[in-house]
Design an enzyme around this catalytic site. Structure first.
Site, PDB file in Angstrom:
ATOM      1  CD  GLU A  28       6.848  -4.272   9.001  1.00 46.62           C
ATOM      2  OE1 GLU A  28       7.231  -3.078   9.085  1.00 46.62           O
ATOM      3  OE2 GLU A  28       5.719  -4.578   8.567  1.00 46.62           O
ATOM      4  CE  LYS A  33       2.237  -3.612  10.088  1.00 45.22           C
ATOM      5  NZ  LYS A  33       3.167  -3.238   8.990  1.00 45.22           N
ATOM      6  CB  CYS A  65       5.719  -1.212  10.920  1.00 43.71           C
ATOM      7  SG  CYS A  65       6.441   0.145   9.970  1.00 43.71           S
ATOM      8  CB  VAL A  96       7.702   4.074   4.124  1.00 44.37           C
ATOM      9  CG1 VAL A  96       8.422   2.771   3.836  1.00 44.37           C
ATOM     10  CG2 VAL A  96       6.216   3.828   4.276  1.00 44.37           C
TER      11      VAL A  96
HETATM   12  C1  ACM Z   1       4.731  -0.347   7.728  1.00 41.68           C
HETATM   13  O1  ACM Z   1       3.784  -0.669   8.453  1.00 41.68           O
HETATM   14  N1  ACM Z   1       5.659  -1.229   7.400  1.00 41.68           N
HETATM   15  C2  ACM Z   1       4.863   1.012   7.216  1.00 41.68           C
END
Ligand code: ACM
Length: 261
Positions: free
Chosen positions: A40, A111, A144, A171
């Site tokens: 990402e 996203k 992510c 994370v």
């Molecule tokens: C994330 O969505 N970059 C933790």
């Protein structure tokens, strides 16, 4: 058969030029692959101090030197790349991932599920969950934190994606890495999780990128802290068999009328 893989690395914050150089330096390792997934926001880095800073690092996709350099890698090694980019459209930003091939950019995903402070910077995705047909397979893209929404993964299965490219900057320690093989088995497709490593400010990224098979097996996994490229040859027809027993299909046994609220 198809060769799919990931590159795991720590992007340089705020320097798309150096990030393109870093990806170019890894590209000789991509050469046997058909598809490589990159993390990402690997154009810009992740942990912006302000929306203005993020805007200044945004890529206007139709004239992005970063994407042109990805295309050059695709031409040289005859493959496709999925890469997370900080997409700028006018004064708006999207946390996007682009699909690039030898002929240029083929599509993008924005996203849908923004994580934490991303909500101060990016617009939520507005392009749905597209799938892309490449030669003899179909791929979908997630980014992510989308990992925690099984609806997104199911939507791509219902659209007959064979491979999910999961471009990440994870994370929360270990959670997505445990969930992804479950997403693979519940949808019976391949998943390539390309995570990043390293630190930015107060954030530590957890690595452990992985390739999961339709039976939930983890075919390859990276360490938590080193730059790695891994490529696996897979039989893509396995992603088209949705049977989990001779009498159970993860798609046709669904009861959508009963899920209606
Ligand atoms: C994330 O969505 N970059 C933790």
């Amino acid at each position: 058969m198809l060769k799919i893989g990931f590159a795991q690395f720590a992007p340089f914050f705020g320097n798309p030029h150096k990030n393109a150089e870093l990806i170019e330096s890894l590209a000789p390792e991509f050469c046997s692959a058909d598809l490589i997934v990159l993390p990402e926001l690997c154009s810009s880095g992740y942990n912006f101090s302000s929306r203005e800073q993020a805007l200044s690092l945004g890529e206007v996709l139709h004239r992005s030197p970063f994407i042109e350099r990805l295309q050059a890698i695709c031409i040289k090694h005859n493959l496709y790349l999925v890469a997370g980019v900080n997409e700028r459209e006018g004064d708006l930003l999207y946390n996007s991932a682009v699909l690039v091939g030898p002929g240029g950019m083929l599509g993008k995903y924005r996203k849908m599920h923004l994580f934490w402070n991303e909500k101060d910077i990016f617009e939520p995705g507005n392009l749905g969950f597209p799938v892309f047909q490449i030669e003899n397979f179909t791929l979908g893209i997630l980014i992510c934190f989308d990992w925690i929404f099984p609806e997104a993964w199911r939507t791509l299965a219902l659209k007959r994606a064979d491979v999910i490219c999961h471009s990440s900057n994870l994370v929360l320690p270990g959670l997505a890495q445990r969930a992804v093989p479950v997403r693979a088995v519940e949808n019976r497709y391949f998943v390539v999780l390309a995570n990043r490593i390293g630190d930015e400010g107060n954030l530590h990224f957890t690595g452990a990128s992985a390739i999961a098979a339709p039976d939930g097996d983890v075919l390859a996994q990276a360490s938590e802290n080193s730059t790695e490229v891994k490529i696996i040859e897979v039989d893509i027809s396995l992603a088209r068999n949705k049977q989990i027993t001779p009498r159970n299909s993860v798609l046709s046994d669904r009861r959508p009328a009963e899920y209606d609220l």
